[in-house]
Design a protein around this motif. Sequence first.
Motif, PDB file in Angstrom:
ATOM      1  N   PHE A  78       2.873  -5.267   2.357  1.00 13.92           N
ATOM      2  CA  PHE A  78       3.092  -5.709   3.727  1.00 13.92           C
ATOM      3  C   PHE A  78       1.991  -5.202   4.649  1.00 13.92           C
ATOM      4  N   VAL A  79       1.501  -6.118   5.489  1.00 12.23           N
ATOM      5  CA  VAL A  79       0.534  -5.765   6.522  1.00 12.23           C
ATOM      6  C   VAL A  79       1.263  -5.534   7.834  1.00 12.23           C
ATOM      7  N   SER A  80       2.211  -6.396   8.125  1.00  8.47           N
ATOM      8  CA  SER A  80       3.084  -6.263   9.297  1.00  8.47           C
ATOM      9  C   SER A  80       4.404  -6.946   8.953  1.00  8.47           C
TER      10      SER A  80
ATOM     11  N   ASN B 100       0.214  -9.384   1.864  1.00  4.44           N
ATOM     12  CA  ASN B 100      -0.790  -9.779   0.888  1.00  4.44           C
ATOM     13  C   ASN B 100      -0.140  -9.957  -0.480  1.00  4.44           C
ATOM     14  N   VAL B 101      -0.556 -10.995  -1.185  1.00  2.88           N
ATOM     15  CA  VAL B 101       0.005 -11.299  -2.499  1.00  2.88           C
ATOM     16  C   VAL B 101      -1.127 -11.501  -3.494  1.00  2.88           C
ATOM     17  N   ASN B 102      -1.003 -10.891  -4.667  1.00  2.00           N
ATOM     18  CA  ASN B 102      -1.982 -11.097  -5.724  1.00  2.00           C
ATOM     19  C   ASN B 102      -1.883 -12.522  -6.258  1.00  2.00           C
TER      20      ASN B 102
ATOM     21  N   THR C 242       1.057 -15.439   6.178  1.00  2.00           N
ATOM     22  CA  THR C 242       1.622 -15.182   7.499  1.00  2.00           C
ATOM     23  C   THR C 242       2.792 -16.133   7.708  1.00  2.00           C
ATOM     24  N   VAL C 243       3.956 -15.576   7.972  1.00  2.00           N
ATOM     25  CA  VAL C 243       5.159 -16.391   8.129  1.00  2.00           C
ATOM     26  C   VAL C 243       5.080 -17.182   9.430  1.00  2.00           C
TER      27      VAL C 243
END
Length: 425
Positions: free
Chosen positions: A337-339, A344-346, A416-417
């Motif tokens: 999680f960034v925020s 970030n996902v591999n 980003t959601v």
Amino acid sequence: MEIQLLVIIIIMIACSAFFSASETALTGANRIRLKSMAENGSKGAKMALKLLDRYDKVITTILIGNNIVNITASSLGTILATAVVGADNAALVSTVVLTLVILTFGEVMPKSLAKDHSEGLTVATSGIITFLTFIFTPLSALFILLKKLANKLFGNKKEVTVTEQELMAIIDEIEDEGVLEEQERDLVKSALEFDETVVDEIITHRVDVIAVDVNEDIETVKKTFINEEYSRLPIYEGSIDHIIGFVSQKDFFKKYLTKKDDETFLLRDIMQEIHYVPHLMKISDIMKQMQKDKVHMAVVLDQYGGTLGIVTLEDILEQLVGEIWDENDEIIAPVTFVSENEFNVNGDVSLTAFKRYWHNRTGDSPKIDGNAKTVGGWVLELFGKIPETNESVTTDDFRITVLKVSERRIVKVRLTVIPKSENKE
């Protein structure tokens, strides 16, 4: 006379309450709890289970009994009203009063109470209901026959009691009630999804497979074992599309350390047979085969018979219990999680695992179209080309930014959601 009629009406309403409560209790009773009570010696629970096995006959009996007492109460109520208020207003008074009384005390209240005490009430009333079922057998048999004829007429097919999706929803509900912990819920859900997962969703793809040629120099193989820290290495002949076996670290170093200084040996001498599986085979079937044959690794073949990748028993077990880290493994989180709304996902994360993760986090399922198996493959399909670093694309749920590309592969992306309000606009 009026008092006698009133007493009989009260008894009929009490019988109506009994039948209504029995119906709701029997319908809502938990068969698993009843089985547990029966195993602990409860005779009432054993009798209740027998009633549930004859559910159609029992529920028909209850409905017959309920209708008999309600009709009797209505008829007697009309007679009583005639004696009290006269024939002109008897029907109106009887209808209004008995409707309210039966609805309140014969239907709503007993059913509400029975819903909260289903198993206990079912056990308590099982003896009486069993007796009444026997008494009303001729009538109930007639109604059951009519039901069967109606089913044939309308082509009604018997449906399963609980579907897999409904079971998933039940698991979420009992977790919310505190019956299951989060990890227990995840384990049960993983077990349900386990049988539907095919092997090409979890493999180590051929581009990531570390393998050695059967004629490779022994010192090179030793360095590969030391540097990669794998317990087994696939062995190929000519190309990786022709994997012919594997060598275990234990067998290799046992042979290496016991050989004389000027002696050498061939990988073929210590190589073990490897299994081959098609890429659409279910992992549940592969695990059974691996357990039976006592193997830990298999080559996954594509539709042309070439090597698609490698699967291990550990890869399969991780679909049930999550990542299994060895003491030498470098722990790399597939999602960071960034925020609150950015993570970030591999790229090598399977879409099945990502969907499960997202559903557990939000309760929703992301809309993902296409035939890709991994997040990286999905993003490639969205772009329709090999994207550059920092390029973005938008879906219904996410704004996707490519963070790292290596050798024509997407290594990492940022999701980003998109807020639902913005999505609607």
